[in-house]
Write a protein that holds these residues in place. Structure first.
Motif, PDB file in Angstrom:
ATOM      1  N   LYS A 120      85.849 -10.998-112.591  1.00 38.41           N
ATOM      2  CA  LYS A 120      85.243 -10.113-113.541  1.00 38.41           C
ATOM      3  C   LYS A 120      86.078  -8.718-112.978  1.00 38.41           C
ATOM      4  CE  LYS A 120      81.526 -12.939-114.861  1.00 38.41           C
ATOM      5  NZ  LYS A 120      80.443 -13.068-115.207  1.00 38.41           N
ATOM      6  N   GLU A 121      85.719  -8.587-112.298  1.00 38.79           N
ATOM      7  CA  GLU A 121      85.605  -6.409-112.573  1.00 38.79           C
ATOM      8  C   GLU A 121      87.497  -6.711-111.932  1.00 38.79           C
ATOM      9  OE1 GLU A 121      85.412  -2.684-111.430  1.00 38.79           O
ATOM     10  OE2 GLU A 121      84.403  -4.224-112.239  1.00 38.79           O
ATOM     11  N   LYS A 122      87.998  -7.467-111.345  1.00 41.00           N
ATOM     12  CA  LYS A 122      89.310  -7.463-112.106  1.00 41.00           C
ATOM     13  C   LYS A 122      90.279  -6.969-113.232  1.00 41.00           C
ATOM     14  CE  LYS A 122      91.622  -9.311-107.443  1.00 41.00           C
ATOM     15  NZ  LYS A 122      91.926 -10.142-107.151  1.00 41.00           N
ATOM     16  N   GLU A 123      89.583  -8.779-113.754  1.00 42.74           N
ATOM     17  CA  GLU A 123      89.896  -8.281-115.058  1.00 42.74           C
ATOM     18  C   GLU A 123      89.484  -6.284-116.335  1.00 42.74           C
ATOM     19  OE1 GLU A 123      87.748 -11.552-117.244  1.00 42.74           O
ATOM     20  OE2 GLU A 123      89.543 -13.103-115.641  1.00 42.74           O
ATOM     21  N   ARG A 124      88.147  -6.627-116.053  1.00 40.62           N
ATOM     22  CA  ARG A 124      87.647  -5.625-116.600  1.00 40.62           C
ATOM     23  C   ARG A 124      88.603  -3.897-116.680  1.00 40.62           C
ATOM     24  NH1 ARG A 124      85.749  -0.882-114.967  1.00 40.62           N
ATOM     25  NH2 ARG A 124      85.202  -1.015-113.051  1.00 40.62           N
ATOM     26  N   ARG A 125      89.124  -4.238-115.074  1.00 41.00           N
ATOM     27  CA  ARG A 125      89.537  -2.580-114.363  1.00 41.00           C
ATOM     28  C   ARG A 125      91.328  -2.885-115.146  1.00 41.00           C
ATOM     29  NH1 ARG A 125      90.225  -3.552-108.955  1.00 41.00           N
ATOM     30  NH2 ARG A 125      88.197  -4.522-108.557  1.00 41.00           N
ATOM     31  N   MET A 126      91.815  -4.086-115.858  1.00 39.13           N
ATOM     32  CA  MET A 126      93.437  -4.508-116.304  1.00 39.13           C
ATOM     33  C   MET A 126      92.889  -3.820-117.676  1.00 39.13           C
ATOM     34  SD  MET A 126      94.294  -8.330-114.960  1.00 39.13           S
ATOM     35  CE  MET A 126      95.711  -8.263-116.201  1.00 39.13           C
ATOM     36  N   LYS A 127      92.060  -4.823-118.120  1.00 41.44           N
ATOM     37  CA  LYS A 127      91.574  -3.790-119.576  1.00 41.44           C
ATOM     38  C   LYS A 127      91.946  -2.249-119.905  1.00 41.44           C
ATOM     39  CE  LYS A 127      89.324  -8.372-121.022  1.00 41.44           C
ATOM     40  NZ  LYS A 127      87.439  -8.765-121.643  1.00 41.44           N
ATOM     41  N   GLU A 128      90.936  -1.830-119.071  1.00 43.81           N
ATOM     42  CA  GLU A 128      90.787  -0.358-118.951  1.00 43.81           C
ATOM     43  C   GLU A 128      92.367   0.231-118.523  1.00 43.81           C
ATOM     44  OE1 GLU A 128      88.291   1.947-115.508  1.00 43.81           O
ATOM     45  OE2 GLU A 128      86.745   0.935-116.760  1.00 43.81           O
ATOM     46  N   GLU A 129      93.037  -0.719-117.817  1.00 41.80           N
ATOM     47  CA  GLU A 129      94.095   0.030-117.475  1.00 41.80           C
ATOM     48  C   GLU A 129      95.599  -0.026-118.689  1.00 41.80           C
ATOM     49  OE1 GLU A 129      96.004  -1.251-114.028  1.00 41.80           O
ATOM     50  OE2 GLU A 129      94.595  -0.320-112.842  1.00 41.80           O
ATOM     51  N   ASN A 130      95.178  -1.359-119.526  1.00 42.67           N
ATOM     52  CA  ASN A 130      96.025  -1.618-120.492  1.00 42.67           C
ATOM     53  C   ASN A 130      95.578  -0.989-121.714  1.00 42.67           C
ATOM     54  OD1 ASN A 130      97.295  -3.718-119.480  1.00 42.67           O
ATOM     55  ND2 ASN A 130      96.297  -5.031-119.968  1.00 42.67           N
ATOM     56  N   SER A 131      94.464   0.002-121.664  1.00 39.07           N
ATOM     57  CA  SER A 131      93.982   0.445-122.734  1.00 39.07           C
ATOM     58  C   SER A 131      94.134   1.937-122.843  1.00 39.07           C
ATOM     59  CB  SER A 131      92.052   0.644-122.651  1.00 39.07           C
ATOM     60  OG  SER A 131      91.191   1.632-124.089  1.00 39.07           O
ATOM     61  N   LYS A 132      94.037   2.857-121.821  1.00 41.92           N
ATOM     62  CA  LYS A 132      94.874   4.015-121.302  1.00 41.92           C
ATOM     63  C   LYS A 132      95.630   3.977-121.363  1.00 41.92           C
ATOM     64  CE  LYS A 132      91.509   5.367-117.441  1.00 41.92           C
ATOM     65  NZ  LYS A 132      91.345   5.295-116.148  1.00 41.92           N
ATOM     66  N   TRP A 133      97.015   3.047-120.739  1.00 42.82           N
ATOM     67  CA  TRP A 133      98.401   2.463-121.622  1.00 42.82           C
ATOM     68  C   TRP A 133      98.316   2.819-122.545  1.00 42.82           C
ATOM     69  CZ3 TRP A 133     101.399  -1.284-123.791  1.00 42.82           C
ATOM     70  CH2 TRP A 133     103.054  -1.378-122.935  1.00 42.82           C
ATOM     71  N   ALA A 134      97.748   1.777-123.348  1.00 42.64           N
ATOM     72  CA  ALA A 134      98.043   1.687-125.546  1.00 42.64           C
ATOM     73  C   ALA A 134      97.376   2.986-125.559  1.00 42.64           C
ATOM     74  CB  ALA A 134      97.253   0.577-125.535  1.00 42.64           C
ATOM     75  N   GLN A 135      96.773   3.911-125.057  1.00 41.12           N
ATOM     76  CA  GLN A 135      96.573   5.595-125.857  1.00 41.12           C
ATOM     77  C   GLN A 135      97.200   6.546-125.323  1.00 41.12           C
ATOM     78  OE1 GLN A 135      92.778   5.838-124.715  1.00 41.12           O
ATOM     79  NE2 GLN A 135      91.961   4.339-125.554  1.00 41.12           N
ATOM     80  N   SER A 136      98.127   6.012-123.740  1.00 37.17           N
ATOM     81  CA  SER A 136      98.731   7.257-124.193  1.00 37.17           C
ATOM     82  C   SER A 136     100.903   6.857-124.261  1.00 37.17           C
ATOM     83  CB  SER A 136      99.088   7.648-121.825  1.00 37.17           C
ATOM     84  OG  SER A 136      99.684   5.954-121.569  1.00 37.17           O
ATOM     85  N   LYS A 137     100.646   5.822-124.761  1.00 35.60           N
ATOM     86  CA  LYS A 137     101.936   4.777-125.564  1.00 35.60           C
ATOM     87  C   LYS A 137     102.044   6.147-126.818  1.00 35.60           C
ATOM     88  CE  LYS A 137     103.912   1.467-127.227  1.00 35.60           C
ATOM     89  NZ  LYS A 137     103.603   0.416-127.095  1.00 35.60           N
ATOM     90  N   PRO A 138     103.313   6.800-126.588  1.00 33.44           N
ATOM     91  CA  PRO A 138     103.621   7.843-128.025  1.00 33.44           C
ATOM     92  C   PRO A 138     104.154   6.877-129.217  1.00 33.44           C
ATOM     93  CG  PRO A 138     105.706   7.574-126.045  1.00 33.44           C
ATOM     94  CD  PRO A 138     104.277   6.660-125.680  1.00 33.44           C
ATOM     95  N   GLU A 139     103.327   7.065-130.366  1.00 32.71           N
ATOM     96  CA  GLU A 139     103.768   6.261-131.788  1.00 32.71           C
ATOM     97  C   GLU A 139     104.814   6.862-132.343  1.00 32.71           C
ATOM     98  OE1 GLU A 139     100.003   5.457-133.844  1.00 32.71           O
ATOM     99  OE2 GLU A 139      98.662   5.380-132.021  1.00 32.71           O
TER     100      GLU A 139
END
Length: 139
Positions: A120-139
């Motif tokens: 569960k902790e690994k999945e939470r971290r992956m979601k967090e990283e994916n969320s950060k990546w999606a937010q930092s991605k230029p549109e």
């Protein structure tokens, strides 16, 4: 009590300078019908002057010998199985087995819970990283 026994035995027969070796079987006999017990599958490793006589002697005398030997087997086995000391030892062994099984289940359960929490902790971290990546991605 239900049981069937099978016995394979080796033999050595000597007469004068001659000897013969072989095997015989007592197949699937039980204490309920000991008269069914017969020596079977008598095989000789060597063929010589005393071989066939040995086979015949085993068929006749061996069968009678083993019937006599096993005639009280059923009663003896029942007495052995009903022995209070044996029953107490068996009960202790069963109780120890139950304790060991319970302990193993508890330990495995705790291990499984720990692994689940790690996942569960690994999945939470992956979601967090994916969320950060999606937010930092230029549109």
């Amino acid at each position: 009590m239900v049981y069937d026994l099978s016995i394979t035995a080796e033999f050595l027969s000597e007469k004068g300078e001659h000897e013969v070796t072989g095997t015989f079987m007592l197949k699937e006999f039980n204490g309920d019908d000991i008269m069914d017990l017969e020596l079977d599958a008598i095989t000789l490793k060597d063929k010589n002057e005393i071989g066939e006589a040995t086979k015949e002697l085993l068929r006749k005398e061996g069968t009678a010998f083993y019937r006599q030997l096993f005639k009280d087997f059923k009663e003896d086995l029942a007495k052995f199985e009903a022995d209070p000391d044996k029953l107490a030892r068996d009960k202790e062994l069963r109780e120890e087995a139950v304790k060991a099984t319970t302990k193993a289940r508890l330990e495995k359960g705790a291990e499984k819970e720990r692994l689940l929490e790690e996942q569960k902790e690994k999945e939470r971290r992956m979601k967090e990283e994916n969320s950060k990546w999606a937010q930092s991605k230029p549109e």
